[in-house]
Design a protein around this motif. Structure first.
Motif, PDB file in Angstrom:
ATOM      1  N   VAL A  23      46.118  61.543  12.548  1.00 37.91           N
ATOM      2  CA  VAL A  23      44.930  61.715  11.721  1.00 37.91           C
ATOM      3  C   VAL A  23      44.447  60.350  11.234  1.00 37.91           C
ATOM      4  O   VAL A  23      45.238  59.512  10.790  1.00 37.91           O
ATOM      5  CB  VAL A  23      45.227  62.619  10.508  1.00 37.91           C
ATOM      6  N   ILE A  24      43.150  60.130  11.361  1.00 41.01           N
ATOM      7  CA  ILE A  24      42.539  58.915  10.827  1.00 41.01           C
ATOM      8  C   ILE A  24      42.037  59.242   9.431  1.00 41.01           C
ATOM      9  O   ILE A  24      40.999  59.891   9.262  1.00 41.01           O
ATOM     10  CB  ILE A  24      41.378  58.442  11.724  1.00 41.01           C
ATOM     11  N   GLU A  25      42.787  58.840   8.423  1.00 39.41           N
ATOM     12  CA  GLU A  25      42.458  59.199   7.042  1.00 39.41           C
ATOM     13  C   GLU A  25      41.829  58.005   6.332  1.00 39.41           C
ATOM     14  O   GLU A  25      42.497  57.018   6.041  1.00 39.41           O
ATOM     15  CB  GLU A  25      43.701  59.669   6.297  1.00 39.41           C
ATOM     16  N   THR A  26      40.550  58.119   6.047  1.00 43.33           N
ATOM     17  CA  THR A  26      39.877  57.066   5.306  1.00 43.33           C
ATOM     18  C   THR A  26      40.323  57.118   3.850  1.00 43.33           C
ATOM     19  O   THR A  26      40.925  58.096   3.392  1.00 43.33           O
ATOM     20  CB  THR A  26      38.355  57.246   5.365  1.00 43.33           C
ATOM     21  N   GLU A  27      40.029  56.066   3.121  1.00 42.92           N
ATOM     22  CA  GLU A  27      40.398  56.029   1.709  1.00 42.92           C
ATOM     23  C   GLU A  27      39.710  57.165   0.941  1.00 42.92           C
ATOM     24  O   GLU A  27      40.300  57.779   0.044  1.00 42.92           O
ATOM     25  CB  GLU A  27      39.998  54.678   1.099  1.00 42.92           C
ATOM     26  N   LYS A  28      38.489  57.475   1.325  1.00 44.81           N
ATOM     27  CA  LYS A  28      37.745  58.554   0.677  1.00 44.81           C
ATOM     28  C   LYS A  28      38.422  59.899   0.915  1.00 44.81           C
ATOM     29  O   LYS A  28      38.581  60.713  -0.001  1.00 44.81           O
ATOM     30  CB  LYS A  28      36.307  58.581   1.203  1.00 44.81           C
ATOM     31  N   LEU A  29      38.848  60.144   2.160  1.00 43.15           N
ATOM     32  CA  LEU A  29      39.512  61.398   2.483  1.00 43.15           C
ATOM     33  C   LEU A  29      40.885  61.478   1.812  1.00 43.15           C
ATOM     34  O   LEU A  29      41.311  62.561   1.382  1.00 43.15           O
ATOM     35  CB  LEU A  29      39.645  61.545   3.995  1.00 43.15           C
ATOM     36  N   LYS A  30      41.578  60.357   1.727  1.00 45.56           N
ATOM     37  CA  LYS A  30      42.877  60.341   1.062  1.00 45.56           C
ATOM     38  C   LYS A  30      42.727  60.705  -0.407  1.00 45.56           C
ATOM     39  O   LYS A  30      43.507  61.503  -0.953  1.00 45.56           O
ATOM     40  CB  LYS A  30      43.515  58.964   1.201  1.00 45.56           C
ATOM     41  N   GLU A  31      41.732  60.119  -1.066  1.00 49.38           N
ATOM     42  CA  GLU A  31      41.490  60.430  -2.477  1.00 49.38           C
ATOM     43  C   GLU A  31      41.148  61.905  -2.661  1.00 49.38           C
ATOM     44  O   GLU A  31      41.613  62.545  -3.603  1.00 49.38           O
ATOM     45  CB  GLU A  31      40.355  59.553  -3.010  1.00 49.38           C
ATOM     46  N   LYS A  32      40.355  62.456  -1.744  1.00 47.84           N
ATOM     47  CA  LYS A  32      40.001  63.863  -1.815  1.00 47.84           C
ATOM     48  C   LYS A  32      41.228  64.743  -1.659  1.00 47.84           C
ATOM     49  O   LYS A  32      41.424  65.717  -2.401  1.00 47.84           O
ATOM     50  CB  LYS A  32      38.975  64.202  -0.722  1.00 47.84           C
ATOM     51  N   ARG A  33      42.090  64.410  -0.692  1.00 43.92           N
ATOM     52  CA  ARG A  33      43.311  65.195  -0.471  1.00 43.92           C
ATOM     53  C   ARG A  33      44.209  65.161  -1.699  1.00 43.92           C
ATOM     54  O   ARG A  33      44.740  66.198  -2.124  1.00 43.92           O
ATOM     55  CB  ARG A  33      44.057  64.662   0.750  1.00 43.92           C
ATOM     56  N   LEU A  34      44.410  63.994  -2.267  1.00 44.37           N
ATOM     57  CA  LEU A  34      45.283  63.865  -3.431  1.00 44.37           C
ATOM     58  C   LEU A  34      44.725  64.624  -4.632  1.00 44.37           C
ATOM     59  O   LEU A  34      45.490  65.227  -5.393  1.00 44.37           O
ATOM     60  CB  LEU A  34      45.481  62.390  -3.779  1.00 44.37           C
ATOM     61  N   ARG A  35      43.409  64.609  -4.798  1.00 39.34           N
ATOM     62  CA  ARG A  35      42.792  65.369  -5.904  1.00 39.34           C
ATOM     63  C   ARG A  35      43.038  66.853  -5.732  1.00 39.34           C
ATOM     64  O   ARG A  35      43.391  67.559  -6.690  1.00 39.34           O
ATOM     65  CB  ARG A  35      41.287  65.092  -5.970  1.00 39.34           C
ATOM     66  N   GLU A  36      42.862  67.356  -4.508  1.00 41.25           N
ATOM     67  CA  GLU A  36      43.055  68.776  -4.245  1.00 41.25           C
ATOM     68  C   GLU A  36      44.512  69.180  -4.450  1.00 41.25           C
ATOM     69  O   GLU A  36      44.792  70.257  -5.002  1.00 41.25           O
ATOM     70  CB  GLU A  36      42.609  69.107  -2.823  1.00 41.25           C
ATOM     71  N   GLU A  37      45.447  68.337  -4.015  1.00 45.41           N
ATOM     72  CA  GLU A  37      46.862  68.649  -4.179  1.00 45.41           C
ATOM     73  C   GLU A  37      47.256  68.662  -5.649  1.00 45.41           C
ATOM     74  O   GLU A  37      48.013  69.521  -6.095  1.00 45.41           O
ATOM     75  CB  GLU A  37      47.708  67.635  -3.406  1.00 45.41           C
ATOM     76  N   GLU A  38      46.752  67.723  -6.417  1.00 41.82           N
ATOM     77  CA  GLU A  38      47.074  67.671  -7.843  1.00 41.82           C
ATOM     78  C   GLU A  38      46.464  68.860  -8.585  1.00 41.82           C
ATOM     79  O   GLU A  38      47.086  69.443  -9.477  1.00 41.82           O
ATOM     80  CB  GLU A  38      46.574  66.354  -8.436  1.00 41.82           C
ATOM     81  N   LYS A  39      45.253  69.232  -8.215  1.00 35.64           N
ATOM     82  CA  LYS A  39      44.597  70.392  -8.821  1.00 35.64           C
ATOM     83  C   LYS A  39      45.393  71.663  -8.558  1.00 35.64           C
ATOM     84  O   LYS A  39      45.603  72.484  -9.467  1.00 35.64           O
ATOM     85  CB  LYS A  39      43.176  70.534  -8.265  1.00 35.64           C
ATOM     86  N   ALA A  40      45.865  71.837  -7.325  1.00 34.79           N
ATOM     87  CA  ALA A  40      46.651  73.013  -6.968  1.00 34.79           C
ATOM     88  C   ALA A  40      47.984  73.018  -7.711  1.00 34.79           C
ATOM     89  O   ALA A  40      48.451  74.064  -8.177  1.00 34.79           O
ATOM     90  CB  ALA A  40      46.878  73.064  -5.467  1.00 34.79           C
ATOM     91  N   ARG A  41      48.603  71.841  -7.830  1.00 30.33           N
ATOM     92  CA  ARG A  41      49.892  71.761  -8.530  1.00 30.33           C
ATOM     93  C   ARG A  41      49.759  72.156  -9.986  1.00 30.33           C
ATOM     94  O   ARG A  41      50.572  72.922 -10.525  1.00 30.33           O
ATOM     95  CB  ARG A  41      50.449  70.341  -8.416  1.00 30.33           C
ATOM     96  N   LYS A  42      48.733  71.645 -10.658  1.00 30.79           N
ATOM     97  CA  LYS A  42      48.530  71.962 -12.072  1.00 30.79           C
ATOM     98  C   LYS A  42      48.208  73.437 -12.266  1.00 30.79           C
ATOM     99  O   LYS A  42      48.671  74.062 -13.225  1.00 30.79           O
ATOM    100  CB  LYS A  42      47.409  71.094 -12.640  1.00 30.79           C
ATOM    101  N   LYS A  43      47.424  73.994 -11.372  1.00 30.78           N
ATOM    102  CA  LYS A  43      47.077  75.408 -11.470  1.00 30.78           C
ATOM    103  C   LYS A  43      48.313  76.281 -11.310  1.00 30.78           C
ATOM    104  O   LYS A  43      48.517  77.257 -12.035  1.00 30.78           O
ATOM    105  CB  LYS A  43      46.036  75.764 -10.406  1.00 30.78           C
TER     106      LYS A  43
END
Length: 306
Positions: A216-236
């Motif tokens: 996977v070619i993960e740009t910095e923008k996509l990495k930030e998006k993935r980390l935000r989604e993972e953290e949101k799911a964890r907190k929920k």
């Protein structure tokens, strides 16, 4: 979607043994439990005769998991069996609905197992978020993930594999994964559980996988998006756990000083003639998830359930 894929991989490495027995059809249902609650179910069917095989897996989210992502999927793999025990993938289908998006992928192979063509209908957002490096042409051949099950079916007992990992390459259309499994030298034991009819002597194995082509070619923008989604799911999930604390009376059976990889327990099933994955435990961003074999049926009359 990453969680969904992880659960599928767990079953791929395990259900694999199904077919060594005389039964022409084996059905196994697995539940995935978090905090005492069923969050995911996978219903699997393996069929084979002297010349061909077919594997089917139907999966869906349940309970808590549906608060994060409602999903269901249907996967099918078909291929041929040679007189020498060799197997060749011919078709793989993966389709379903995830978080409101419909998806479909179908891969076709030539008679020699080399890649012919594929059809993919994915949401535009998925295509934007998952850009991959090209796969070398000489690596574009089967088996697909579900067909890899056949490799274990054809007399290769995972329980005899105690020195070096048994490895297979898996071609998924836009990337290649190497999957491996290695087992402990001796049996251990799993405890009785209200979630499964299986307990007693069992062999602990470890499964791992890594992408070897089509990264996977993960740009910095996509990495930030993935980390935000993972953290949101964890907190929920953490908020939900605190509000709905449910005593999970199952003990961890993973032990300490484990090799790297995902632990899975295999058990020889009386009347079946081979070992089947019956339990697993792995960590997610929101806690331990455990897999249990809930029900087993075969075409020659075997039926096990809690």
């Amino acid at each position: 979607m990453r969680y969904f894929k992880t659960l599928g991989i767990v079953l791929l490495c395990g259900l694999a043994s199904a077919g060594v027995s005389a039964a022409e059809r084996v059905e196994a249902t697995y539940n995935f439990i978090w905090n005492g609650l069923v969050v995911f179910t996978a219903e699997t069917v393996v069929e084979r005769d002297a010349a061909s095989y077919a594997v089917q897996m139907d999966v869906r989210t349940r309970g808590l998991m549906r608060l994060f992502s409602k999903g269901q999927g249907h996967m099918v793999a078909e291929g041929t069996l040679g007189p020498d025990g060799s197997y060749t993938a011919r078709r793989f289908l993966s389709e379903g609905r995830w978080s409101g998006d419909d998806y479909r992928k179908e891969i076709f192979f030539h008679e020699d197992g080399s890649f012919s063509h594929w059809e993919r209908d994915w949401p535009e957002e998925w295509l934007e978020d998952i850009e991959r490096e090209p796969v070398p042409e000489d690596m574009m051949r089967g088996p697909d993930g579900l067909s890899t099950v056949m490799a274990f079916m054809l007399g290769q007992s995972v329980l005899e594999n105690v020195e070096e990992p048994l490895k297979h390459r898996v071609f998924e259309g836009d990337h290649v994964t190497e999957v491996g499994i290695i087992c402990a030298v001796e049996d251990g034991s799993i405890k009785e559980s209200r979630h499964s009819p299986m307990s007693g002597a069992a062999r602990k194995c470890w499964f791992d996988s890594k992408t070897i082509a089509g990264e996977v070619i993960e740009t910095e923008k996509l990495k930030e998006k993935r980390l935000r989604e993972e953290e949101k799911a964890r907190k929920k999930a953490e908020r939900y756990r605190k509000r709905h604390q449910n005593d999970d009376d199952e003990d961890d059976e993973e032990g300490e000083n484990d090799p790297d990889g995902l632990p899975i327990w295999f058990q020889e099933v009386k009347g079946l003639g081979f070992a089947l994955p019956v339990r697993a435990g792995f960590n997610t961003g929101w806690g331990k998830v455990r897999m249990y074999l809930k029900e087993l049926k075969t075409s020659d009359g075997l039926h096990l359930e809690p």
